[in-house]
Structures are given as C-alpha cells and as structure tokens.
Design a protein around this motif. Structure first.
Motif, short mmCIF file in Angstrom:
data_model
loop_
_atom_site.label_atom_id
_atom_site.label_comp_id
_atom_site.label_asym_id
_atom_site.label_seq_id
_atom_site.Cartn_x
_atom_site.Cartn_y
_atom_site.Cartn_z
N GLN A 1 42.04 47.97 29.23
CA GLN A 1 40.89 47.72 30.50
C GLN A 1 41.20 46.38 31.07
O GLN A 1 40.59 46.08 31.93
CB GLN A 1 39.65 47.90 29.65
CG GLN A 1 39.24 49.36 29.31
CD GLN A 1 38.08 49.24 28.84
OE1 GLN A 1 37.51 48.35 27.83
NE2 GLN A 1 37.38 50.39 28.86
N VAL A 2 42.18 45.54 30.49
CA VAL A 2 42.22 44.21 31.06
C VAL A 2 42.69 44.14 32.52
O VAL A 2 41.87 43.25 33.28
CB VAL A 2 43.49 43.45 30.14
CG1 VAL A 2 43.67 42.11 30.98
CG2 VAL A 2 42.66 43.08 28.95
N ASN A 3 43.46 45.16 32.93
CA ASN A 3 44.03 44.94 34.34
C ASN A 3 42.59 45.50 35.26
O ASN A 3 42.47 44.73 36.26
CB ASN A 3 45.13 45.78 34.64
CG ASN A 3 46.38 45.23 34.05
OD1 ASN A 3 46.52 43.99 33.76
ND2 ASN A 3 47.37 46.05 33.82
N THR A 4 41.76 46.40 34.67
CA THR A 4 40.73 46.91 35.48
C THR A 4 39.69 45.91 35.69
O THR A 4 39.15 45.50 36.63
CB THR A 4 39.99 48.26 34.62
OG1 THR A 4 41.06 49.15 34.47
CG2 THR A 4 38.90 48.54 35.55
N VAL A 5 39.47 44.85 34.53
CA VAL A 5 38.69 43.73 34.62
C VAL A 5 39.13 42.81 35.55
O VAL A 5 38.42 42.28 36.58
CB VAL A 5 38.33 43.30 33.28
CG1 VAL A 5 37.37 41.99 33.25
CG2 VAL A 5 37.67 44.35 32.23
#
Length: 265
Positions: free
Chosen positions: A176-180
């Motif tokens: 989820q890091v890229n989404t955040v």
C-alpha cells in the motif's frame, strides 16, 4: 474571501480557511483557538493534545499535554517533562508558558514511528516555469530522542525516504506504500489549489501526519520559506535537484513577465 480576516502565517487563520474546503476538511485534526477551559474539554475527548503558538513555525514553542496512568504530563519541545496527579495542578504551568500570545489547541495524532520515534511527511510543491503547481518531492522527518516535534533542526531528528519510513513503521502494508504516496500528492495539489484563494505563494511545504493505522492528517502548511535543505540531507539528491530546477524556472518566468510589464506613467 469575504467574512474571513486573513492573517498571514497564522495557524488559526489557515485552519479556518482550509476547513471551508470539502476535501481538505476531512484531513484536519480537531482544532480551536486556545483558552484555558478548552484544555479540560479536549482532554476529555482525546488522550493527547498539542498547544501551538499560532504565528510561529519550525516547531518553536509547541507543547504536548497527555494523560498518564497516574494523572497528566506536559512537555515543551524537548524540555523536561512535568507530571501532575490532576489537570488543575498542571494548568498554571501550561498557562504560564502560553502567556498572552495567541495559541491553538489541537487533537494529538498518534504518529506512526520509526524505531520508537514518531515521524511526519513533508510534501514539497512548487510552481514551475509555466506558473503551475508541480509536485517536487517528499521525505519523512523523524523526531529526535525525547522530542515532541519532528522539526529536524530544533528537534534533533533526521530525514529518510517516505517508503522506508512507512515500511519500517508498519503503519501501512508494503503493497500500500505506493498508494499512500500517490494519495499524498493528490491531496497536496488540493491544498495548493485552494491556497491560491488565501495568498499567492510559489512554494509550499505540507506536513502530513500518518497515524499508527495509516490514516492521514494535515499538521501544517508552510508557505513562506519551506526548507529546500531538508531534501539535500537525503542520500539521493534527485528531489533536491528538481526543487532547485523548478525554483529557477519559476524565478526566470517571473523576471520575464516583469520585463514585459509596461512601466506605469
């Protein structure tokens, strides 16, 4: 903006301004203009609150008040922690530190941590050579030992990359890091677009909180002289070079427009 008295660099003025935006409003922590009586009501609702001077930056003068197992505690920046069994005992210390200057009181956000130290995220936005807002980079500011502020200069902390901080904190899953990060950029464009109605600025540094469950909140919008040097502290200078390039392009554009402007008679 009719009906609002805008005070440059005032945290309270900015909070009221951004609270009018339908998207940004949802990312603002509960905030009020400080009055002694509000300390009781805020601490009834929240385990931790911050009291901040309304017109200073760089973490200067920020106080933290929180509930403990045996009562309450207070600390200013990196100073000595004061404890008390009742809030009534602590209030005179808080109010003496507040003095006569305008402060805000704000819900404390349980910041995600890297190795036991809280961090926040600085997103840097600049106007480019076309005068349009452009995302220029982001980094994580990790608080220093025993510091209640994440300002690197005043708090003795350090900077690191956002993906590294998010992964180490485990506030969000690795996938989820890229989404955040994409969401931070999207929301920062909202902030800059709305800020155009408040005051003209050519560079804005937005400090975002990431709580321990991965939720996002706005801590502060820095629009006077947001630090470029923070990005020079990263091992990879890509963001720093982009910031300097965008800044140069914008200043060159402004100089060209100034040349073309006919002299007033």
């Amino acid at each position: 903006m009719e009906g609002i008295r805008l005070i440059p660099s005032s945290k309270w003025s900015l909070h009221k301004f951004f609270d009018r935006h339908p998207v940004i409003r949802g990312y603002l922590p509960a905030t009020a203009l400080y009055q002694p009586a509000l300390l009781d009501s805020f601490l009834q609702k929240y385990d931790t609150v911050y009291i901040k001077p309304s017109s200073t930056h760089m973490g200067k003068g920020i106080m933290k008040v929180w509930k403990t197992d045996s009562g309450y505690a207070w600390v200013k920046e990196r100073g000595q922690t004061v404890t008390a069994s009742t809030l009534g005992e602590l209030k005179p210390i808080v109010n003496q530190s507040v003095g006569n200057s305008k402060h805000i009181i704000q819900k404390g956000i349980p910041l995600a941590e890297v190795n036991g130290r809280p961090f926040d995220i600085r997103v840097m936005m600049l106007r480019n050579g076309a005068g349009k807002w452009q995302y220029a980079g982001m980094l994580a500011k990790v608080a220093g030992p025993d510091s209640v502020i994440t300002n690197v200069a005043r708090g003795g902390g350090y900077v690191t990359t956002v993906p590294k901080a998010l992964r180490q904190s485990q506030a969000v899953k690795s996938e989820q890091v890229n989404t955040v990060t994409r969401e931070l950029i999207r929301l920062s464009h909202h902030v800059c677009s709305h800020f155009n109605k408040y005051k003209h600025s050519s560079q804005i540094g937005i400090d975002w909180a990431v709580d321990k469950k991965g939720g996002l909140s706005i801590i502060e919008v820095n629009f006077d002289f947001p630090s470029h040097g923070l990005f020079a502290k990263l091992p990879d200078k890509t963001y720093y070079r982009l910031i300097k390039r965008l800044r140069s392009q914008y200043l060159a554009r402004r100089a060209r427009l100034k040349k073309r402007k006919p002299a007033s008679r």
